[in-house]
Design a protein around this motif. Structure first.
Motif, PDB file in Angstrom:
ATOM      1  N   LYS A  89      -4.985   4.172   9.599  1.00 41.60           N
ATOM      2  CA  LYS A  89      -5.062   2.565  10.012  1.00 41.60           C
ATOM      3  C   LYS A  89      -6.252   2.416  11.202  1.00 41.60           C
ATOM      4  N   ARG A 148      -6.931   0.281  -3.557  1.00 38.62           N
ATOM      5  CA  ARG A 148      -7.384   0.145  -2.168  1.00 38.62           C
ATOM      6  C   ARG A 148      -7.519   1.453  -1.603  1.00 38.62           C
ATOM      7  N   LYS A 149      -7.085   2.599  -2.039  1.00 41.97           N
ATOM      8  CA  LYS A 149      -7.507   3.938  -1.537  1.00 41.97           C
ATOM      9  C   LYS A 149      -9.004   4.222  -1.778  1.00 41.97           C
ATOM     10  N   ARG A 160      -8.154   7.714   5.313  1.00 37.53           N
ATOM     11  CA  ARG A 160      -7.526   6.411   5.039  1.00 37.53           C
ATOM     12  C   ARG A 160      -6.254   6.261   6.308  1.00 37.53           C
ATOM     13  N   TYR A 197      -2.780  -0.060  -5.530  1.00 35.22           N
ATOM     14  CA  TYR A 197      -2.900   0.963  -4.417  1.00 35.22           C
ATOM     15  C   TYR A 197      -4.019   1.894  -4.640  1.00 35.22           C
ATOM     16  N   ILE A 224      -6.660  -5.053   2.768  1.00 38.06           N
ATOM     17  CA  ILE A 224      -6.028  -3.597   2.799  1.00 38.06           C
ATOM     18  C   ILE A 224      -4.985  -3.397   3.936  1.00 38.06           C
ATOM     19  N   ARG A 226      -1.710  -5.233   3.191  1.00 33.61           N
ATOM     20  CA  ARG A 226      -0.821  -4.729   2.224  1.00 33.61           C
ATOM     21  C   ARG A 226      -0.490  -3.270   2.374  1.00 33.61           C
ATOM     22  N   LYS A 227      -1.416  -2.361   2.982  1.00 32.15           N
ATOM     23  CA  LYS A 227      -1.150  -0.749   2.941  1.00 32.15           C
ATOM     24  C   LYS A 227      -0.265  -0.627   4.325  1.00 32.15           C
TER      25      LYS A 227
END
Length: 129
Positions: free
Chosen positions: A64, A6-7, A62, A3, A122, A125-126
C-alpha cells in the motif's frame, strides 16, 4: 477490474518505476554538481529519482505504501518531466520542436493521468481499510 489485473498493474507500474530510475539516475548524479545553483530544485529532483527505486520495489511487492509514495511523486514527476511513460519520447526519437513530439508529450501526460486514475482505483478497491 478484477483482482489479477490489479495485481499485474501494480507489478507493471513497479517495473516502469525501476525503468524510470535507470533512465534518470545519471541526472541525479549530475544534480550534485549543480546543487549550489538551484539547491531546492536539485534536492527535490534527487529525492524523486531515488524514490523511484522504493516505489518500484514496493509496487512489485504490492504494498500500500507504494501508492502513497506515487501520490507524492506525481507533482514532482510532472514538474521534472520524469514520467512513467517518458521513455516513449526517446523511443520515437522525434525532433524536440516538431508537432509529433508535442503530440507525444501530450500522450505521455495523458498516460500519467491514466496511471494516476488506475492507482486511485487500485487503492480504493484493494486497500479499503
Amino acid at each position: 477490474m478484477n483482482y489479477n489485473m490489479r495485481k499485474n498493474l501494480l507489478i507493471v507500474f513497479g517495473l516502469l518505476d525501476l525503468f524510470s530510475f535507470v533512465r534518470t539516475y545519471k541526472i541525479g548524479i549530475n544534480m550534485f554538481d549543480n546543487i549550489e545553483h538551484f539547491p531546492i530544485m536539485s534536492i527535490l529532483e534527487i529525492l524523486l529519482i531515488t524514490s523511484l527505486i522504493v516505489s518500484g520495489i514496493l509496487s512489485i511487492l504490492r504494498r500500500k505504501i507504494s501508492l502513497i509514495i506515487y501520490y507524492i511523486q506525481v507533482p514532482l514527476r510532472l514538474a521534472f518531466m520524469i514520467l512513467t511513460f517518458g521513455f516513449l519520447l526517446k523511443l520515437f526519437g522525434l525532433q524536440y520542436d516538431s508537432v509529433g513530439y508535442k503530440i507525444l508529450v501530450g500522450i505521455t501526460f495523458l498516460l500519467e493521468v491514466a496511471r494516476l486514475t488506475y492507482t486511485i482505483m487500485i487503492h480504493k478497491r484493494k486497500f479499503k481499510s
